[in-house]
Design an enzyme around this catalytic site. Structure first.
Site, short mmCIF file in Angstrom:
data_model
loop_
_atom_site.label_atom_id
_atom_site.label_comp_id
_atom_site.label_asym_id
_atom_site.label_seq_id
_atom_site.Cartn_x
_atom_site.Cartn_y
_atom_site.Cartn_z
CB THR A 29 -1.09 0.05 1.23
OG1 THR A 29 -1.62 -1.22 1.14
CG2 THR A 29 -1.82 1.08 1.19
NE ARG A 33 -2.34 5.49 0.63
CZ ARG A 33 -3.17 4.55 0.02
NH1 ARG A 33 -3.25 4.29 -1.33
NH2 ARG A 33 -4.11 4.24 0.79
CE LYS A 137 -5.98 -1.93 10.67
NZ LYS A 137 -6.09 -1.14 9.56
CD GLU A 178 -10.64 -1.12 9.82
OE1 GLU A 178 -10.74 -0.41 8.58
OE2 GLU A 178 -9.46 -1.10 10.33
CE LYS A 220 -10.08 2.48 10.70
NZ LYS A 220 -8.56 2.61 10.56
N GLY A 263 -12.47 5.22 4.47
CA GLY A 263 -12.81 4.33 3.32
C GLY A 263 -12.88 4.78 1.92
N GLY A 264 -11.87 5.62 1.75
CA GLY A 264 -11.62 6.24 0.30
C GLY A 264 -12.40 7.48 -0.07
CB SER A 290 -9.77 5.18 12.94
OG SER A 290 -8.50 4.49 12.99
N GLY A 292 -6.47 7.23 7.54
CA GLY A 292 -5.33 6.87 7.09
C GLY A 292 -4.89 7.92 5.79
NE ARG A 293 -7.89 9.00 0.59
CZ ARG A 293 -8.26 10.33 0.32
NH1 ARG A 293 -6.88 10.98 -0.13
NH2 ARG A 293 -9.10 10.84 0.66
#
Length: 340
Positions: A29, A33, A137, A178, A220, A263-264, A290, A292-293
């Site tokens: 992943t 990025r 997680k 999650e 999550k 989730g995008g 929570s 990330g991107r």
């Protein structure tokens, strides 16, 4: 199991005004990025990038309650030899660790996956705890398409989540539970609503059967949103209303907090939805993020692998963390996005 100590950590993870940074990207992943910003995917570059996040004092101290780490990062040291996990703890955030081994094709269930990683989990968690991790997680992935999800896949993934959670608590680690309903399809918001409720009901039944103490977990979940390929987009208000209604119907009040995944969604979309939900109020749990991107896209672009861009990247990270911190209080305004 010391439930009071687990509850203390869980409560800290959902501190009002703060949220969780998901910095647990696998090598594959992070490759995507880094490819997008023209950076070679080496261990040194991965360490340098994550170190700049953890040394972003404003963001970490004021807006980040915890950090989910990839295994490599948990055991990495900063350029000056300080363990990265110590940088996180020094900032007042809780270090955590991603422990699942990824979603793999589920035999007999075309188009569906089962998350692996239960084998040897207890022993791994003991080492992770010694290194400083206080939560973990595990991500279950549920896709929506013609004929799926099936009961078999939902049940299997919920059971694995519950077994993981029980093993975490036995090792004094707070489990982030999650179950993610993917937003990749063409389904409308009503279909996402139905599947989200079904999956959450199943997950909490499994948690009950596996004797997981709900006071010592953090949930999550996905937000209730349309699939990316759906022609009819839902409003921010509909997403917020449907998401809260679905969770009120399925999530027990004993759960200390909910930390939504993005989730995008785009950066601002994820922030706006979180803010709208917290403005509605009337729910028994704390609700935060929570991401990330949605937290990292801006700092990654600003950094682009160059040392001279570290300060700019940290400023971009601090801005996104602040926006989401405000959203977790229901105090975000779109106009604030202009004031970086």
């Amino acid at each position: 199991m010391n439930l009071a100590a687990l509850n203390d950590i869980a409560e800290k993870m959902v501190t009002p005004g703060k949220g969780i940074l998901a910095a647990d990207e696998s090598h594959g992943t992070i490759q995507k990025r880094f490819d997008a910003i023209g950076v070679e995917n080496t261990e040194d570059n991965r360490r340098a990038y994550r170190e700049l996040l953890f040394r972003s004092t404003e963001a970490m101290k004021n807006h980040v309650s915890g950090v989910i780490l990839f295994e490599e990062t948990l055991y990495q040291n900063a350029a000056d030899g300080t363990p990265l996990v110590e940088l996180i703890a020094q900032a007042g955030s809780v270090p955590g660790i991603k422990v699942d081994k990824g979603a793999k094709p589920m035999p007999g269930f075309p188009g569906e996956t089962i998350t692996e990683g239960l084998d040897g989990l207890g022993e791994r968690l003991k080492k992770d705890y010694e290194r400083g991790a206080r939560f973990a997680k595990w991500r279950a992935v549920i896709d929506i398409a013609d004929g799926i999800p099936t009961w078999g896949a939902v049940k299997a993934n919920a059971h694995a989540l519950a077994r993981y959670a029980a093993i975490c608590q036995a090792n004094q680690i707070v489990p982030i539970v999650e179950p993610e309903i993917l937003m990749d399809g063409a389904h409308d918001i009503g279909r996402c609503d139905d599947v989200t409720r079904w999956v959450l009901q199943t997950v909490f039944q499994e948690l009950f059967e596996q004797r997981v103490a709900l006071e010592g977990i953090v949930l999550k979940p996905n937000m209730v949103v349309c699939g990316k390929k759906c022609d009819k987009r839902a409003s921010v208000e509909e997403v917020a209303t449907r998401t809260i209604a679905a969770l009120k119907a399925t999530v027990p009040s004993a759960v200390p907090g909910i930390a939504y995944l993005s989730g995008g969604q785009s950066d601002e979309e994820a922030t706006a939805h979180l803010d709208a939900m917290n403005r509605i109020g009337g729910f028994p749990w704390k609700m935060t993020f929570s991401y990330g991107r949605a937290l990292q896209a801006a700092p990654q672009k600003a950094w682009s692998g160059k040392t001279e861009n570290v300060a700019a990247a940290q400023a971009a990270f601090a801005h996104r963390a602040r926006m989401n911190g405000l959203a977790s209080l229901g105090q975000w305004e779109g106009a604030l996005e202009k004031a970086a």
